[in-house]
Design an enzyme around this catalytic site. Structure first.
Site, PDB file in Angstrom:
ATOM      1  N   GLY A  24       0.841  -1.193   0.000  1.00  0.00           N
ATOM      2  CA  GLY A  24       0.000   0.000   0.000  1.00  0.00           C
ATOM      3  C   GLY A  24       0.872   1.236   0.000  1.00  0.00           C
ATOM      4  O   GLY A  24       1.980   1.232  -0.532  1.00  0.00           O
ATOM      5  N   GLU A  25       0.360   2.328   0.577  1.00  0.00           N
ATOM      6  CA  GLU A  25       1.091   3.594   0.677  1.00  0.00           C
ATOM      7  C   GLU A  25       1.346   4.235  -0.689  1.00  0.00           C
ATOM      8  O   GLU A  25       2.083   5.205  -0.787  1.00  0.00           O
ATOM      9  CB  GLU A  25       2.455   3.427   1.368  1.00  0.00           C
ATOM     10  CG  GLU A  25       2.420   2.812   2.739  1.00  0.00           C
ATOM     11  CD  GLU A  25       3.808   2.620   3.339  1.00  0.00           C
ATOM     12  OE1 GLU A  25       4.809   3.052   2.709  1.00  0.00           O
ATOM     13  OE2 GLU A  25       3.902   2.045   4.440  1.00  0.00           O
TER      14      GLU A  25
END
Length: 335
Positions: A302-303
């Protein structure tokens, strides 16, 4: 301020959003035929550069101002044990982003990208969507507006990412509601839940989808999503109106984007898929969106991390297209 204050206003903006510049795209395609290489020798890089040129309205463009935006939100459904981490981790990771200590900070620096972080009401999680809508339309619109306002109109490439404990459950519920199938087909291990946690996650997704059937993408986003997913959708929508190309990240970002695509069929024409996440259902979701990923490196952080890495691929494609000499410029016979 954004030019919308309800779902209907955003639907109208998506419907009226400009297309790619056909003349610039045609000129870029013609230039590509004259570059010092055999036809199609750079494979998908050639298509990528032509796509980018069309959205920037320049047949010989450059990528000089990429922007990465991370949105963070908390989910009421996390209380059902759908994540291997507690909800407090969301705020802790926001601090890590702000201190420069996360993977996305390093990837942004390597890509030469501006990185912005927006936390959305972390002390006020969304409602548990198995009991009622995760957000009211008003709450969802505020999050969409946050994403819309976070985009720098001067940027020329956008990546949006997220942080939010429980948000793979939200993304799975959205995907299941929009594209059908069984909850177990969409629910994955996310942060690393065990078999019991995975079963709980599938049950929660199924309960949410059964409760909130029907509606378009924006209504599904409000009922099953989170503030960070709505903010990502708002940022992607703003980029569409500004003709800023977007690199989609993994499963959660793709689910947020799908809400736009299911509201307006042309809404994601300015987007490419940055990578194929190791989250099991991401490939199925990309297939539903008709997006072929640029990278496949078994990432599932993610991120915005996979998309941030793919910035380098887009930069390389555009650099080759705009920087290479033509046969006539190089004095090379073109056969």
């Amino acid at each position: 301020m954004p030019d919308f204050d309800d779902f209907e206003g955003l639907r109208a903006l998506l419907s009226a959003a400009p297309a790619a510049d056909a003349q610039a795209q045609a000129a870029a395609r013609e230039r590509n035929t004259q570059l010092t290489k055999p036809p199609a020798a750079l494979g998908r890089l050639e298509d990528l550069a032509i796509w980018y040129a069309g959205w920037r309205g320049n047949p010989r463009p450059a990528v000089s101002s990429p922007q990465i935006i991370i949105f963070a939100g908390n989910h009421g459904v996390a209380a059902q044990g759908v994540s291997a981490f507690p909800a407090e981790v969301t705020a802790q990771m926001v601090l890590n982003f702000q201190a420069g200590g996360a993977a996305i900070n390093q990837l942004a620096q390597v890509a030469g990208a501006r990185l912005d972080v927006h936390a959305l009401d972390l002390d006020r999680p969304t409602a548990d969507f198995t009991h009622g809508p995760a957000m009211s339309e008003a709450d969802c619109v505020i999050a969409l507006q946050t994403g819309w306002d976070a985009v720098d109109p001067a940027s020329d490439l956008l990546v949006v990412g997220e942080m939010g404990i429980g948000n793979t459950t939200s993304a799975a519920a959205i995907a299941c509601a929009l594209f059908g199938g069984d909850a177990a087909d969409w629910a994955g291990r996310g942060t690393g839940v065990d078999d019991a946690g995975l079963a709980t996650k599938a049950r929660v997704v199924d309960e949410g989808v059964q409760r909130h059937r029907g509606g378009d993408g924006l209504e599904t986003l409000a009922r099953l999503g989170g503030r960070e997913l709505a903010a990502m959708a708002g940022a992607i929508a703003r980029a569409r109106t500004e003709r800023i190309p977007v690199i989609l990240d993994g499963f959660i970002c793709s689910a947020a984007a799908a809400c736009l695509a299911q509201t307006e069929g042309r809404a994601l024409e300015h987007c490419v898929a940055g990578h194929l996440s190791a989250e099991g259902a991401h490939g199925r979701l990309l297939a539903a969106l008709n997006k072929t990923p640029l990278l496949s490196l078994d990432m599932r952080l993610g991120e915005g991390s996979g998309a941030a890495l793919a910035i380098q691929v887009v930069k390389a494609a555009v650099a080759c297209h705009s920087g290479m000499a033509t046969f006539s410029e190089a004095g090379v016979a073109d056969g």
